[in-house]
Scaffold this active site. Structure first.
Site, PDB file in Angstrom:
ATOM      1  N   HIS A 129      12.279 -43.086  23.894  1.00 29.18           N
ATOM      2  CA  HIS A 129      12.298 -42.660  25.049  1.00 29.18           C
ATOM      3  C   HIS A 129      13.185 -41.380  25.208  1.00 29.18           C
ATOM      4  CE1 HIS A 129      15.685 -45.353  24.653  1.00 29.18           C
ATOM      5  NE2 HIS A 129      16.360 -44.413  25.452  1.00 29.18           N
ATOM      6  N   CYS A 157      24.432 -47.988  30.136  1.00 28.54           N
ATOM      7  CA  CYS A 157      24.173 -46.986  28.875  1.00 28.54           C
ATOM      8  C   CYS A 157      23.956 -45.583  29.522  1.00 28.54           C
ATOM      9  CB  CYS A 157      22.940 -47.388  28.126  1.00 28.54           C
ATOM     10  SG  CYS A 157      21.143 -47.463  29.224  1.00 28.54           S
TER      11      CYS A 157
END
Length: 644
Positions: free
Chosen positions: A67, A176
């Site tokens: 990603h 994150c």
């Protein structure tokens, strides 16, 4: 917004032809590009590769979620690919079969980000994964996702009503930096495992859309312990006095049962608040993680600078010298750029170590201390000292200045911390650190001067081994200066041993990371290992620094032994080198008892033997990456780089 608004028939490829990780990325990027989802295919691929260089997105259980969040994305989208099995360097060491490539725009709104996050949660469901694997057509994949979306989802971050209300009560925070996948996968893994274990849990997620299901003070008061699985700053002072298990977010995904067991047993330190109004970063493995923050920031400079310097030698060893007949303006420009990159190595190393320890307030003092270390000939070792010194000085300042009036709170990070941190750290470097190292170098040089004559082989081993100890630092520079001084006096034997010793360390890590023990190194290290071949061949010892900084107890001894062997063999073979630099580009200048050709053969053999012996030792000593899967995830997911 539904997942199928982002994952459509034109972004699905059921039968990937790729047989490698790189090929999978290429194929899925092409799928997105053909579907018109990208502004810039190359820039998007670079963003994907940059994310993979930080740590693999192969999460295990056959799933990989590459990603990127970048301006190269025109329209947020998801590409899905399915394979019979590809080595995607997954955390569990198993082949990956399901690939979901997420393309998020730089300014993606909450609706898009929540939808992307929802996909990561769905993938924690084994039945859902099996359905996707069994799908025969693109329509069946879409139907499976739509069916999953129609199900009434259980709460991701609250306790199940089926759990005994007298059971231990655990809190968790997951986070994150990008917040697209790992935040929610860790939350769901912890929730599901807690329900299986009969433990009450509440999970706060710190994702791209902000904090969800925030923990209240009452929750914290009632909790047995708290799990913080995070790779970015979260509010920690609220947990003052509670047992807190602090780990990278990857462990929340991979080891939920272990973390919950630790929390239930209160197998964690009691957190003590710093008193700062700023959010604190979770612990990342102490010394090692701070070191890796500096190394990760320094690595691009090592690669760029080393390769540019190596390329400049194609026009001649002295082609960057305006006074030499071989002078070439382009080669001189390459040399200047490469040296500029190398000039930043130590300040960047120190600055990012300090920032890892003390967050942004530590950056300026760390950069300044690193610059002073570099100018004071303290080298690589001085840079390490400077980084840790600056970081902990700033942490001390945070505690000392916490009693100041609230009106001054806003100027602490932009004025007080950098001002006093730079002053204190700089004075310590100038008055305490640099001078003793300089004196040590002088003593070392004097000692070397007493090892000539009949001790030539011992001298060759010593100077070559010294080249590998700190790889560009004061010990390395002392050996190099001794070699050039001997060269000036007409002794060309010592310079041959010195250059061989400097060429071996990058070749050791190159052979070990790309040939002998590939699976014991991270993808980032393997990429650096390829560049290390060129740097070793060009006598750029700094090419081994990232490996030595990350694993000094294995890399440095292996390098010293390999370099010492190479240095001793150059003396045994009688190789003479009249040039002070150049690596393989000055091999035609070599001489010896049997002439230039045999000198080249002997010199290349000495370097190769030393490199292979050192690589064999390093490959044997290096711990298997499969046993360190979580540790390696920590290394790159928690180095302070912006991964998710």
């Amino acid at each position: 917004m539904k997942i199928t608004d982002l994952l459509t028939r034109d972004t699905i490829q059921l039968d990937l032809q790729a047989s490698s990780k790189a090929a999978v990325i290429d194929e899925l990027v092409n799928v997105l590009d053909r579907a018109g989802k990208l502004n810039d295919r190359s820039a998007y691929k670079e963003a994907i590769l940059a994310r993979e260089a930080q740590s693999t997105t192969g999460l295990g259980e056959g799933i990989a979620i590459p990603h990127a969040k970048t301006a190269a994305v025109k329209t947020p989208a998801i590409a899905f690919g399915r394979s019979a099995g590809v080595d995607y360097e997954a955390l569990d060491g198993q082949p990956s079969r399901l690939f979901f490539m997420i393309a998020a725009g730089e300014n993606a709104d909450n609706a898009h980000l929540e939808t992307l996050s929802k996909l990561s949660v769905y993938l924690m469901d084994m039945n859902f994964r099996d359905t996707i694997l069994a799908a025969k057509t693109k329509d069946e994949v879409i139907a499976a996702i739509e069916a999953k979306e129609r199900e009434e989802e259980g709460p991701v971050d609250v306790s199940s009503d089926n759990v005994d209300q007298d059971a231990p009560y655990i809190l968790a925070v997951t986070a994150c930096p990008t917040g697209i996948a790992h935040t929610y996968m860790a939350a769901d893994a912890l929730r599901q495992k807690a329900e299986e274990m009969g433990v009450r849990i509440k999970v706060e997620t710190n994702g791209s859309t902000g904090v969800k299901n925030g923990l209240t003070q009452q929750d914290i008061n009632d909790a047995t312990a708290i799990i913080v699985a995070a790779d970015k700053a979260v509010e920690m002072d609220r947990f003052n006095g509670k047992h807190v298990v602090e780990v990278p977010v990857a462990q929340g995904i991979r080891k939920p049962q272990e973390l919950i067991n630790r929390a239930v047993k209160q197998d964690a330190p009691v957190y003590k608040a710093s008193g700062s109004s700023e959010s604190s970063k979770p612990a990342r493995g102490g010394f090692y993680k701070h070191l890796m923050s500096g190394v990760s920031a320094m690595l691009p400079l090592v690669v760029a600078g080393g390769l540019l310097i190596a390329i400049s030698f194609f026009w001649g060893i002295n082609s960057a010298n305006p006074d030499d007949p071989s002078y070439n303006e382009f080669a001189a420009q390459l040399m200047s750029i490469g040296k500029a990159a190398f000039g930043l190595l130590i300040p960047i190393l120190a600055g990012f170590i300090a920032m890892s320890i003390a967050d942004k307030p530590g950056l300026a003092p760390g950069l300044i201390a690193g610059f002073l270390a570099s100018n004071g000939n303290a080298g690589f070792l001085g840079g390490l000292i400077a980084g840790f010194l600056a970081g902990y000085v700033v942490l001390l300042l945070v505690k000392v200045l916490k009693g100041l009036p609230a009106a001054l709170e806003g100027i602490k990070p932009v004025l007080l911390y950098p001002l006093f941190g730079s002053f204190i750290t700089g004075m310590i470097m100038l008055l305490v650190i640099n001078e003793p190292i300089a004196k040590f170098m002088t003593w070392l040089t004097d000692s070397l001067n007493g090892l000539s004559g009949g001790n030539a082989i011992l001298l060759g081993m010593l100077v070559a081994g010294m080249m590998a100890i700190d790889m560009g630092g004061p010990i390395n520079k002392t050996a190099y200066v001794f070699g050039t001084a001997a060269l000036t006096a007409g002794n060309t034997e010592v310079m041959a041993a010195v250059m061989a010793g400097g060429m071996v360390p990058p070749l050791i890590v190159a052979f070990s990371s790309t040939l002998f023990a590939r699976k014991k190194f991270t993808p980032q290290e393997r990429e650096a290992g390829i560049a290390a071949y060129a740097m070793g061949a060009s006598f750029v010892t700094e090419g081994a620094i990232p490996f030595a900084a990350a694993d000094p107890l294995r890399v440095i001894p292996s390098s010293v032994i390999g370099s010492a062997i190479a240095g001793a063999l150059t003396i045994v073979f009688g190789v003479l080198l009249p040039a002070p630099h150049g690596g393989i580009f000055v091999f035609p200048l070599l001489d010896g008892p049997s002439g230039t050709v045999m000198a080249i053969v002997g010199y290349a053999g000495a370097i190769l033997i030393g490199s292979l012996v050192g690589a064999a030792i390093l490959s044997f000593l290096k711990k298997p990456l499969v046993d360190q899967s979580v540790a390696k995830a920590e290394m790159t997911e928690g180095t302070g780089t912006k991964a998710s």
